[in-house]
Design a protein around this motif. Structure first.
Motif, PDB file in Angstrom:
ATOM      1  N   LEU A 122      -5.239   0.774   0.140  1.00 17.39           N
ATOM      2  CA  LEU A 122      -5.836   2.037  -0.277  1.00 17.39           C
ATOM      3  C   LEU A 122      -4.894   2.798  -1.221  1.00 17.39           C
ATOM      4  O   LEU A 122      -5.330   3.338  -2.244  1.00 17.39           O
ATOM      5  CB  LEU A 122      -6.179   2.896   0.934  1.00 17.39           C
ATOM      6  CG  LEU A 122      -6.838   4.238   0.640  1.00 17.39           C
ATOM      7  CD1 LEU A 122      -8.190   4.034  -0.047  1.00 17.39           C
ATOM      8  CD2 LEU A 122      -7.005   5.041   1.921  1.00 17.39           C
ATOM      9  N   ALA A 123      -3.606   2.827  -0.892  1.00 14.34           N
ATOM     10  CA  ALA A 123      -2.621   3.510  -1.747  1.00 14.34           C
ATOM     11  C   ALA A 123      -2.599   2.890  -3.140  1.00 14.34           C
ATOM     12  O   ALA A 123      -2.583   3.604  -4.153  1.00 14.34           O
ATOM     13  CB  ALA A 123      -1.241   3.462  -1.108  1.00 14.34           C
ATOM     14  N   VAL A 124      -2.628   1.572  -3.207  1.00 13.74           N
ATOM     15  CA  VAL A 124      -2.629   0.878  -4.505  1.00 13.74           C
ATOM     16  C   VAL A 124      -3.908   1.192  -5.267  1.00 13.74           C
ATOM     17  O   VAL A 124      -3.879   1.451  -6.473  1.00 13.74           O
ATOM     18  CB  VAL A 124      -2.431  -0.642  -4.328  1.00 13.74           C
ATOM     19  CG1 VAL A 124      -2.705  -1.395  -5.618  1.00 13.74           C
ATOM     20  CG2 VAL A 124      -1.029  -0.943  -3.819  1.00 13.74           C
ATOM     21  N   SER A 125      -5.031   1.210  -4.597  1.00 14.05           N
ATOM     22  CA  SER A 125      -6.306   1.457  -5.270  1.00 14.05           C
ATOM     23  C   SER A 125      -6.387   2.869  -5.839  1.00 14.05           C
ATOM     24  O   SER A 125      -7.081   3.096  -6.826  1.00 14.05           O
ATOM     25  CB  SER A 125      -7.478   1.206  -4.321  1.00 14.05           C
ATOM     26  OG  SER A 125      -7.572   2.228  -3.348  1.00 14.05           O
ATOM     27  N   LYS A 126      -5.659   3.814  -5.258  1.00 11.07           N
ATOM     28  CA  LYS A 126      -5.702   5.209  -5.720  1.00 11.07           C
ATOM     29  C   LYS A 126      -4.523   5.574  -6.621  1.00 11.07           C
ATOM     30  O   LYS A 126      -4.425   6.710  -7.076  1.00 11.07           O
ATOM     31  CB  LYS A 126      -5.733   6.149  -4.522  1.00 11.07           C
ATOM     32  CG  LYS A 126      -7.027   6.065  -3.743  1.00 11.07           C
ATOM     33  CD  LYS A 126      -7.074   7.101  -2.670  1.00 11.07           C
ATOM     34  CE  LYS A 126      -8.447   7.109  -2.009  1.00 11.07           C
ATOM     35  NZ  LYS A 126      -8.641   8.278  -1.165  1.00 11.07           N
ATOM     36  N   SER A 138      -7.624  -4.639  -5.563  1.00  8.69           N
ATOM     37  CA  SER A 138      -8.153  -3.276  -5.592  1.00  8.69           C
ATOM     38  C   SER A 138      -8.835  -2.928  -6.913  1.00  8.69           C
ATOM     39  O   SER A 138      -9.446  -1.877  -7.021  1.00  8.69           O
ATOM     40  CB  SER A 138      -7.034  -2.272  -5.339  1.00  8.69           C
ATOM     41  OG  SER A 138      -6.162  -2.219  -6.443  1.00  8.69           O
ATOM     42  N   SER A 139      -8.697  -3.794  -7.899  1.00 10.10           N
ATOM     43  CA  SER A 139      -9.241  -3.521  -9.239  1.00 10.10           C
ATOM     44  C   SER A 139      -8.757  -2.169  -9.768  1.00 10.10           C
ATOM     45  O   SER A 139      -9.498  -1.446 -10.418  1.00 10.10           O
ATOM     46  CB  SER A 139     -10.761  -3.562  -9.229  1.00 10.10           C
ATOM     47  OG  SER A 139     -11.216  -4.828  -8.814  1.00 10.10           O
ATOM     48  N   THR A 140      -7.506  -1.836  -9.479  1.00 11.51           N
ATOM     49  CA  THR A 140      -6.935  -0.564  -9.912  1.00 11.51           C
ATOM     50  C   THR A 140      -6.832  -0.492 -11.427  1.00 11.51           C
ATOM     51  O   THR A 140      -6.689  -1.507 -12.097  1.00 11.51           O
ATOM     52  CB  THR A 140      -5.546  -0.347  -9.277  1.00 11.51           C
ATOM     53  OG1 THR A 140      -5.057   0.932  -9.685  1.00 11.51           O
ATOM     54  CG2 THR A 140      -4.548  -1.406  -9.708  1.00 11.51           C
ATOM     55  N   LYS A 141      -6.915   0.686 -11.937  1.00 14.09           N
ATOM     56  CA  LYS A 141      -6.754   0.940 -13.366  1.00 14.09           C
ATOM     57  C   LYS A 141      -5.347   1.488 -13.651  1.00 14.09           C
ATOM     58  O   LYS A 141      -5.044   1.902 -14.761  1.00 14.09           O
ATOM     59  CB  LYS A 141      -7.791   1.948 -13.851  1.00 14.09           C
ATOM     60  CG  LYS A 141      -9.222   1.543 -13.580  1.00 14.09           C
ATOM     61  CD  LYS A 141      -9.796   0.756 -14.732  1.00 14.09           C
ATOM     62  CE  LYS A 141     -11.286   0.561 -14.591  1.00 14.09           C
ATOM     63  NZ  LYS A 141     -11.678  -0.653 -13.968  1.00 14.09           N
ATOM     64  N   ALA A 142      -4.494   1.501 -12.639  1.00 16.32           N
ATOM     65  CA  ALA A 142      -3.149   2.064 -12.766  1.00 16.32           C
ATOM     66  C   ALA A 142      -2.301   1.269 -13.749  1.00 16.32           C
ATOM     67  O   ALA A 142      -2.407   0.039 -13.821  1.00 16.32           O
ATOM     68  CB  ALA A 142      -2.458   2.076 -11.402  1.00 16.32           C
TER      69      ALA A 142
END
Length: 138
Positions: free
Chosen positions: A82-86, A108-112
């Motif tokens: 969750l932390a990585v995804s946000k 997570s498909s993060t955009k970070a």
């Protein structure tokens, strides 16, 4: 030797630039909603650097926060995912040290934005038997 002395300032500088970029975009709709840049670092070594640079403008989660933890046997939790995804920014050592970061980011498909310290440092010359993946010691 000279490259090793530059590694820490390079990481700090890159983190500062990335945080500046995130802070600019964060004002219009960041994950935290309060202008704080959410950073997830693979280890507390990198997390501490970001906290020192970003101060009150960052919220840092360090995944490995105990020096005795083995990054090669790390198993993530839902809280870590969750932390990585946000996150607005991810910081990984790279070089095979913390491969779990790539797995977490992909899942997570993060955009970070991601800072890979090994790539940034230039210490890995590709196939060099002398390369030490623990670049934070440099």
């Amino acid at each position: 030797m000279h490259n090793r002395l530059l590694a820490l300032p390079l990481v700090a500088g890159a983190a500062a630039l990335a945080l500046t970029g995130c802070a600019t975009s964060s004002a219009s709709g960041d994950a935290s909603g309060d202008g704080t840049v959410r950073v997830v670092a693979s280890t507390n070594v990198y997390g501490s650097i970001v906290e020192a640079i970003g101060g009150d403008h960052v919220s840092v989660t360090s995944i490995l926060d105990d020096p005795s933890q083995d990054p090669h046997s790390f198993e993530s939790s839902a809280k870590t995912q969750l932390a990585v995804s946000k996150a607005d920014l991810l910081i990984e050592n790279g070089g095979g040290y913390d491969d779990f970061m790539t797995t977490l980011a992909d899942a997570s498909s993060t955009k970070a934005d991601t800072i890979n310290v090994v790539k940034l440092s230039g210490l890995d010359k590709g196939g060099d038997a002398e390369f030490n993946e623990h670049v934070f010691y440099s």
